[in-house]
Design an enzyme around this catalytic site. Sequence first.
Site, short mmCIF file in Angstrom:
data_model
loop_
_atom_site.label_atom_id
_atom_site.label_comp_id
_atom_site.label_asym_id
_atom_site.label_seq_id
_atom_site.Cartn_x
_atom_site.Cartn_y
_atom_site.Cartn_z
N HIS A 46 0.82 -1.24 0.07
CA HIS A 46 0.32 -0.10 -0.43
C HIS A 46 0.82 1.30 -0.49
O HIS A 46 0.04 2.05 -0.77
CB HIS A 46 -0.90 -0.08 1.32
CG HIS A 46 -2.21 -0.88 1.16
ND1 HIS A 46 -3.01 -0.55 0.20
CD2 HIS A 46 -2.55 -1.73 2.41
CE1 HIS A 46 -3.95 -2.10 0.30
NE2 HIS A 46 -3.30 -2.59 1.27
N GLU B 209 -10.73 -11.16 -7.86
CA GLU B 209 -8.92 -11.23 -7.56
C GLU B 209 -8.71 -12.94 -7.19
O GLU B 209 -7.74 -12.51 -6.39
CB GLU B 209 -9.28 -10.18 -6.73
CG GLU B 209 -10.36 -9.44 -5.56
CD GLU B 209 -10.00 -8.78 -5.19
OE1 GLU B 209 -8.21 -7.65 -4.36
OE2 GLU B 209 -10.92 -8.41 -4.05
N ASP C 164 -4.21 -9.48 -6.35
CA ASP C 164 -3.89 -10.06 -6.08
C ASP C 164 -4.63 -11.52 -6.20
O ASP C 164 -3.93 -12.04 -6.62
CB ASP C 164 -5.39 -9.74 -4.93
CG ASP C 164 -5.32 -8.82 -3.52
OD1 ASP C 164 -4.04 -9.00 -3.18
OD2 ASP C 164 -6.05 -8.80 -2.56
N CYS D 74 -8.10 -3.08 -12.96
CA CYS D 74 -7.94 -1.90 -11.75
C CYS D 74 -6.26 -2.26 -10.87
O CYS D 74 -6.11 -1.20 -10.41
CB CYS D 74 -8.62 -1.57 -10.70
SG CYS D 74 -8.93 -2.98 -9.96
#
Length: 591
Positions: A193, A436, A460, A507
Amino acid sequence: RHLLEGSGASRGMALGRARLEQPSRFLVDETPLEQGEVAAELERIDQALASARGELRALRDKLKGPLAREVAEFIEAHSLILADPEFIHGLHDLISTGRYHASAALKMQRDSLVAVFEAMEDPYLRSRREDIEHVIGRVQGALSRESSIEERKLASRVGEILVSDTVAPSELVPLAEHGVLGFILTAGSTLSHSAILARSLRLPMVVGSHQALSHLQDGDLILIDGDTGNVVVHPTAQDLAGYRHWQREVAQQDKRRARLRDAETRTLDGTTIQLYANAEMPGDIANARAYGAAGIGLYRTEFLFLQRKDAPGEEEQFLAYRDLVLGMGGQPVTIRTLDLGADKADSAGLALEDEPNPALGVRGVRLSLRIPQLMHAQLRAILRTTGYGPVRILVPMISAVEEIITVRRMVKECAMQLRTEGHEIADQFDIGAMIEVPAAAIALPGMIPHLDFVSIGTNDLVQYTLAVDRNNNELGDLYDPLHPAVLRLIAQTIAVCRRTRRPVTLCGEIAGDVNFTAMLIALGLTEFSMHPGLILEVREIVNAINRAELRKLAPSLLHATDRESIRSVVQSMRAQFRPIVENVALAPSQA
């Protein structure tokens, strides 16, 4: 000059002074001195002490007002230690008589003085051992700094580059606001992140530079390259010339791409490609508009939850989502429901039991469905924004159709409550799923009747398909979006959506990586969502390629049985690019 290696996590270059989070890590030379080396070593320690005193004087002169009064006591205490004859004599004696190098003598003085303070009964006096640590660290830094006068002058004019083991996403923004130019981390992942946020802030970041803390000192002049993952310590004139050349190229590139801000994203053969923006902070909304995004393809709501004592309530969430929708001026906005797991829940004000494997545990929609009041508050907040513009609801970590059915029922219940309470919300709203988990991609034909759109989360999807922890530095070579299994799942998802006329957006991080743009278009993708700052770069690539020609190469991609064969096909797609983008190189397997 020497080079430290790592992995590029956020593109760009920066020149600055090293700022170590743990400046007490110093190399100590414990080999004994020769008799002929003693005089030079005494001179080194005296110069380091003088440099440390000078730093404190400069710091005292810079401070003004209340801040000066607040830290004056500490500066004075440190100055007194540096001027203490007993302290200085002790160092000289260890060097001249004990034949210790200056770094080893400092360590011995530090250990001796710290032991004295730790033996004190008074808690306040005992706590002042930190002053010793800081003073010794400052002298060690001055002693270890191998920079010339010219380099120190240059370093004084540039900003700082943070060197640390890790950095939390919540720390990035305030650090950037205080002038930090980039980050060098000994650990971390290119898909963490923090790395994602660094890319959003357009701050270069290098991760996995294992030797950074032990080979850098505070104040060292360093040149960081977030593309290659290299860090140049004490850069030469040639390195600095290369950096200035890069700056000129970026300026020209930005000027060229600025003309694309209001342009359509269309392939040479006339296919329109939609480029959406990923967002998590207010600044991302302004950038999305500035770079001509078609809307917000992914709004990460977890950034509202992180680093808080309590989870945000409905009203607080509503105001944030409303500002998001209003900020996009009528363009579509996709809001993802909370995507957190047990490993981050505590920092979001949610108490969950520790899990042995959070990546395979209660996270995403699983967490939301286990805490219905949390999900209801978020859904109500999102639904209330539908009266201000087009809003879609995206649900993460879907693995079974039952989860989507349950969420749709909850959305319907919340909508009925809001209308009863007098809130004006849209008559209908689109609900989509994040693909994902391999199970979701494989079972998508059975899920698709319950979905209005689909979003592919490749970060993921790669992790779960290949059973590779994307935050594990030891497995970086195995985490590869160009694995045949990953490409087939992506292609299968796109095909199902095209067949059933459902919009599908990708995305994940590869959406904004120009090395993958042609490949994704070849697989049939027409909607991308990425960091706002990458939109113009991807638009430039899209406008330079022929979709029909790329689509002919899709069978070659999907029939390939190994990564090198796939990489070869992807490389051949560069022939579709105009000369203006010929400098784009295919990245290695680490995406």
